[in-house]
Design an enzyme around this catalytic site. Structure first.
Site, PDB file in Angstrom:
ATOM      1  N   THR C  76       4.723  16.575  49.199  1.00  0.00           N
ATOM      2  CA  THR C  76       4.719  17.680  48.244  1.00  0.00           C
ATOM      3  C   THR C  76       6.089  18.346  48.206  1.00  0.00           C
ATOM      4  OG1 THR C  76       2.353  18.059  48.499  1.00  0.00           O
ATOM      5  CG2 THR C  76       3.685  19.938  47.769  1.00  0.00           C
ATOM      6  N   SER C 203       6.263   9.620  52.331  1.00  0.00           N
ATOM      7  CA  SER C 203       5.294  10.419  53.095  1.00  0.00           C
ATOM      8  C   SER C 203       4.875   9.663  54.346  1.00  0.00           C
ATOM      9  CB  SER C 203       4.072  10.690  52.220  1.00  0.00           C
ATOM     10  OG  SER C 203       3.034  11.261  52.977  1.00  0.00           O
ATOM     11  N   HIS C 205       2.591  10.233  56.740  1.00  0.00           N
ATOM     12  CA  HIS C 205       1.185  10.106  57.129  1.00  0.00           C
ATOM     13  C   HIS C 205       0.418   9.139  56.237  1.00  0.00           C
ATOM     14  CE1 HIS C 205      -1.177  12.572  54.164  1.00  0.00           C
ATOM     15  NE2 HIS C 205      -0.015  13.145  53.963  1.00  0.00           N
ATOM     16  N   THR C 241      15.020  24.103  61.477  1.00  0.00           N
ATOM     17  CA  THR C 241      15.108  23.215  62.627  1.00  0.00           C
ATOM     18  C   THR C 241      14.294  21.956  62.360  1.00  0.00           C
ATOM     19  OG1 THR C 241      15.516  24.998  64.173  1.00  0.00           O
ATOM     20  CG2 THR C 241      14.559  22.987  65.084  1.00  0.00           C
ATOM     21  N   CYS C 329      -6.198  14.366  48.902  1.00  0.00           N
ATOM     22  CA  CYS C 329      -5.147  15.323  49.228  1.00  0.00           C
ATOM     23  C   CYS C 329      -4.604  15.982  47.985  1.00  0.00           C
ATOM     24  CB  CYS C 329      -4.036  14.700  50.067  1.00  0.00           C
ATOM     25  SG  CYS C 329      -3.134  13.391  49.311  1.00  0.00           S
TER      26      CYS C 329
HETATM   27  C1  LIG Z   1      15.891  35.042  63.854  1.00  0.00           C
HETATM   28  C2  LIG Z   1      15.719  33.644  63.366  1.00  0.00           C
HETATM   29  N1  LIG Z   1      15.083  33.414  62.215  1.00  0.00           N
HETATM   30  C3  LIG Z   1      14.889  32.171  61.736  1.00  0.00           C
HETATM   31  C4  LIG Z   1      15.352  31.070  62.414  1.00  0.00           C
HETATM   32  C5  LIG Z   1      15.127  29.710  61.819  1.00  0.00           C
HETATM   33  O1  LIG Z   1      14.276  28.928  62.595  1.00  0.00           O
HETATM   34  P1  LIG Z   1      14.016  27.398  62.220  1.00  0.00           P
HETATM   35  O2  LIG Z   1      15.351  26.709  62.283  1.00  0.00           O
HETATM   36  O3  LIG Z   1      13.089  26.925  63.267  1.00  0.00           O
HETATM   37  O4  LIG Z   1      13.466  27.331  60.845  1.00  0.00           O
HETATM   38  C6  LIG Z   1      16.034  31.261  63.634  1.00  0.00           C
HETATM   39  C7  LIG Z   1      16.552  30.122  64.407  1.00  0.00           C
HETATM   40  O5  LIG Z   1      17.023  30.301  65.488  1.00  0.00           O
HETATM   41  C8  LIG Z   1      16.217  32.566  64.124  1.00  0.00           C
HETATM   42  O6  LIG Z   1      16.877  32.800  65.267  1.00  0.00           O
HETATM   43  C1  LIG Z   2       1.032  10.355  44.577  1.00  0.00           C
HETATM   44  C2  LIG Z   2       1.026  11.484  45.540  1.00  0.00           C
HETATM   45  N1  LIG Z   2       2.085  12.300  45.628  1.00  0.00           N
HETATM   46  C3  LIG Z   2       2.126  13.328  46.474  1.00  0.00           C
HETATM   47  C4  LIG Z   2       1.093  13.610  47.331  1.00  0.00           C
HETATM   48  C5  LIG Z   2       1.182  14.782  48.239  1.00  0.00           C
HETATM   49  O1  LIG Z   2       1.217  14.422  49.581  1.00  0.00           O
HETATM   50  P1  LIG Z   2       1.173  15.528  50.728  1.00  0.00           P
HETATM   51  O2  LIG Z   2      -0.122  16.272  50.562  1.00  0.00           O
HETATM   52  O3  LIG Z   2       1.201  14.747  51.979  1.00  0.00           O
HETATM   53  O4  LIG Z   2       2.325  16.440  50.547  1.00  0.00           O
HETATM   54  C6  LIG Z   2      -0.058  12.773  47.279  1.00  0.00           C
HETATM   55  C7  LIG Z   2      -1.205  13.024  48.157  1.00  0.00           C
HETATM   56  O5  LIG Z   2      -2.119  12.236  48.191  1.00  0.00           O
HETATM   57  C8  LIG Z   2      -0.082  11.704  46.379  1.00  0.00           C
HETATM   58  O6  LIG Z   2      -1.155  10.908  46.296  1.00  0.00           O
END
Ligand SMILES: Cc1ncc(COP(=O)(O)O)c(C=O)c1O
Ligand SMILES: Cc1ncc(COP(=O)(O)O)c(C=O)c1O
Lengths: 407, 133, 407, 133
Positions: C76, C203, C205, C241, C329
């Site tokens: 998605t 994707s 999964h 991250t 899904c």
């Molecule tokens: C205060 C704060 N906000 C947001 C984030 C972003 O985290 P992430 O990289 O897991 O999305 C961090 C990363 O260290 C952070 O320190």
């Molecule tokens: C053609 C197609 N695109 C996108 C998606 C979205 O996948 P997800 O829910 O893993 O983001 C699906 C889910 O079945 C799909 O069939």
């Protein structure tokens, strides 16, 4: 390279998954792998039940209602959903936002984009210890202020903000208030009802949960738009097949944090004091950063005059100690341009002159670190610092009486 | 877009951990002082030049691992070569001698080239400009 | 509820993680848990190397360059990044887009949003088998067409589109072409160079990798903007991250798919034929949907006159067989409104009258399903169908000579 | 926003798997025919009414598990009660008798209520309208 010791002192960047968290996740990869949207069959139902349980565990940790928790893929996404999602859904709330100057890039860079789109951004200054003055927040609020976003705790300098006071002001003026709890939630007690905040960013990998999963607490009654479109998962606010094992992991990490927090904090405060005191005594040219009291437990940040941070980190790493210079997860040097090498915006914000910022170090300890590990760091620091001082032209100048740090 | 970044090459790490020619030359007749701590890097190159030949080279550097390693490598490359040969040493040559640098650290090798240029200019100035091409 | 048999025939909704994939992920939870942005210490470097390796494995699967792969949190998100990201970065490319009427909600709902924002959307009709006519694509292209997005394979009816032909037309007219390969990549051979597409959604999964991780292939030279702001991970196109264990899992799933694909396809085609033939012989009122040949291996979809889909699925589930009604899904019934209960847009698109759509079933087999499992389904189907026919007022009418399905 | 959705309650599953009173009543004197397959659900309720009392109730239903279970439960509730009692049966009563329905399936219980209303109306029409209040 000496012994094979590995001491991880970089918990602000990421934490290891707790074995109990991982244990709980295992079934959801190979056995209970159903898609929660497959409501009609057993595997789908089981996946759904796992989501519900985890949502409850996270809600419990921050004292929210269960249906006030939206799962996302990371804190960065939560921050974007919190701000952008609110502004999209509430275009009539005004075109002015307030942040602080020590926000994470996922807030700062949003603010820059919002500016491009015609929003006005007030960026609050912080005091030397990194604290935001609630009064400054009140002064910054205008008729057309749509939202305020402030980090609950800063990863680079550890400072914890007076969130409750700021939330009261936001509430008084009817302004939506988002707190970025990425590195705070799960590490210090947070009660969204008691704090009175509208939205809170939660990051699993910062409290012994897995990477790839975050959450946004959104107070009931608040309206936000999704930042991407799809199949309406997460109450329609975050589409995409749910990361079920990740969500289960976040849930269990939250539960463990709920239970063990007092013990963890006590332990980390002890280690923190020990390190602070030891460094203060042994490293002559050290300057601690952040607030001495209002800070994350086990988080010590500092810079050392005459020596540069990365080289210090590299030497420590060779000796088996992993720490950070500034916020490790705040920027990606891979393919970044030179601008990223500039002094940290957080350190310049708290008044460290730009020329000294490159010397900054963040040591962030975790629940499984030991006193012995702190002692080891204290043991090796003097010789490492000495070695770098010997290489430093700045230190040579100082010895000749031309100290660049004394004006 | 690039995929190679950190970690540093083994050679960089070796020169970082065991820098060659670290220190000052008391009777240097060419000093190159470039960079400043605000940019995160500062390098001071000391040369002892005798009859158009670099007989000794030392450095002091404030900076990251790459800055220290390039300083060390530069002095190694310089020791014993002629001024003409020295002038031909580019930042690329220093980086290559270290088995490469991450893209974001190329500026460190540029700093090394600048330090060399500054030192050679200093030498020319001291010797009345008779050392130029 | 009879024996404890559990047969999973819902691989289009999600697949179990392959044991070898899971094995490869394990170290990245508790031991190698570093943040890839922590470039300076060992754990960060290791995490980074893991990302690089996985990127290479995914690139190999689709025959792209390594740096043309951007990791995201799900298909998605990839779909949103592919479309929205391109449009944001290329505002001068025109305000018209082309999609088909059988796209996933992550494309359809984007198109709706884009319409709100002033874009014009051409929605291509499909033929009875679900195929898009490349000529129709060409006819839909205008001076101001910014992009075309088409699903490579449809989850509900299994139809595989003539992507190469469409890509040639897109290329000829200089239009950016995104293919949604969510359920196709890893299951059928896909070579982005040979197909000539600009972007491809991947994707994990859906081919024995973990949930919570996806990717976008983006042809070098194409410019897109991120959909959320942050610390510039993933070449600046996807901040946050990185989900390192998830990425490692995607990488290994890709490698296994690269190696085992011919064998898997052969096996699934055999099962598919067996099921199709068996159902055709035994279920009197069956109607197969989708294209008979251009379809995903092991994917069988159909509806049965006089009986409703969910009740059929429920009965099958009680007998241990898990399948789907339409795309599991694609929508979330939790808290959804009645609208979601309307007939599937995919089935109405291929000409199934709305009143019959609720009878649709999708049986999607996976690499570990067996002939014996197919035989079991064929064994139980007649009695289940019979039971529902007996309950059906429509069938009662038919027996009385008032067949609602014969006009 | 709600968190309870599927799975169905055990009672729903029981009535779905073992529907009570499935079938038709040949000499029914009240038939309620509601819904249509385009909406996914269709329910036909047969009642046999004698002296203002429902002596028998049967159904045929095309629809999801909840539709079948509510049909089954409705007939159970109706058998043996008076018309007056029957008129008091709401969709909520049917849902509650099944230990609740997922929110998105509430419309199934509404359909049951509608089928009942339609059957009672049919009875009134057949008996010349003398059964109404
Ligand atoms: C205060 C704060 N906000 C947001 C984030 C972003 O985290 P992430 O990289 O897991 O999305 C961090 C990363 O260290 C952070 O320190
Ligand atoms: C053609 C197609 N695109 C996108 C998606 C979205 O996948 P997800 O829910 O893993 O983001 C699906 C889910 O079945 C799909 O069939």
């Amino acid at each position: 390279m000496g012994d094979d010791r590995k001491i991880y002192f970089d918990h602000q960047a990421s934490t290891p998954v707790d074995p109990r968290v991982f244990e709980a996740m295992i079934p959801y990869f190979q056995e209970r792998f159903g898609n929660p949207s497959s409501h009609i069959h057993t595997e789908g139902v089981r996946a759904n039940q796992a989501l519900d349980a985890a949502r409850g565990q996270v809600a419990e940790l921050v004292n929210s209602e269960t249906d006030e928790i939206i799962f996302t893929s990371c804190a960065t996404e939560s921050n974007n959903l919190g701000l952008r999602g609110f502004l999209k859904a509430n275009p009539d709330k005004g075109r002015h936002i307030i942040i602080s100057e020590i926000e994470h890039y996922s807030i700062l860079n949003q603010a820059l984009k919002l500016k491009d789109e015609g929003y006005e951004v007030s960026t609050l200054k912080v005091a030397e210890g990194g604290l935001i003055d609630p009064e400054a927040v009140e002064n910054a609020i205008r008729e057309d202020t749509a939202l305020i976003s402030v980090n609950l705790a800063n990863s680079e300098i550890g400072t914890i903000q007076p969130i409750k006071e700021i939330a009261e002001i936001a509430e008084k003026h009817g302004v939506f208030f988002h707190a970025d709890g990425a590195i705070a939630v799960g590490n210090i007690p947070i009660d969204v009802k008691e704090l009175g905040i509208d939205a809170l960013t939660i990051s699993a990998h910062n409290f012994y949960g897995p990477k790839g999963i975050g959450a946004l607490y959104l107070r009931g009654g608040n309206n936000i738009s999704p930042i991407f479109e799809g199949g309406f998962q997460e109450y329609g606010m975050r589409s995409g097949t749910e990361n079920v094992p990740g969500i289960v992991g976040l849930g269990v990490a939250a539960e463990l944090a709920s239970i063990e927090m007092p013990k963890r904090i006590e332990h980390l405060q002890k280690l923190g004091k020990m390190l602070w005191k030891g460094l203060e005594e042994e490293i002559e040219y050290i300057n601690f950063t952040g607030h001495p009291i209002q800070r994350l437990p086990g988080h010590i940040s500092f810079w050392i005059r005459y020596i540069e941070g990365e080289s210090l980190l590299l030497m420590l790493n060779i000796k088996g100690v992993m720490a950070a210079s500034g916020s490790a997860c705040s920027s990606n040097l891979k393919g970044a341009d030179e601008e990223d090498l500039a002094a940290s915006h957080v350190l310049t914000a708290i008044g460290v002159p730009a020329e000294f910022c490159s010397g900054s170090l963040t040591v962030s300890m975790g629940k499984d670190n030991t006193e012995e590990e702190v002692r080891y760091l204290l043991d090796i620091m003097p010789e490492v610092v000495e070695k770098l001082l010997m290489m430093s032209p700045l230190y040579a100048d100082k010895l000749r009486g031309k100290d660049p740090y004394s004006k | 877009m690039t995929d190679k970044a950190f970690p540093y090459s083994e050679k960089v790490m070796d020169h970082f951990m065991n820098p060659r020619n670290m220190g000052e030359i008391d009777d240097a007749n060419a000093i190159g002082d470039v960079g400043n701590p605000a940019c995160g890097d500062m390098m001071r190159l000391y040369l002892k030049i005798e009859e158009d030949k670099i007989v000794d080279a030392k450095f002091k550097t404030f900076g990251c691992g790459a800055a220290i390693a390039t300083s060390s490598m530069l002095t190694e490359l310089l020791k014993g070569i002629s001024l003409e040969e020295a002038r031909a040493i580019s930042n690329k040559a220093v980086a290559e001698a270290l088995d490469g640098l991450p893209p974001v650290k190329i500026h460190c090798s540029v700093m090394a080239e600048e330090a060399l240029a500054a030192a050679l200019k200093d030498y020319e100035a001291r010797s009345g400009g008779n050392g130029s091409n």
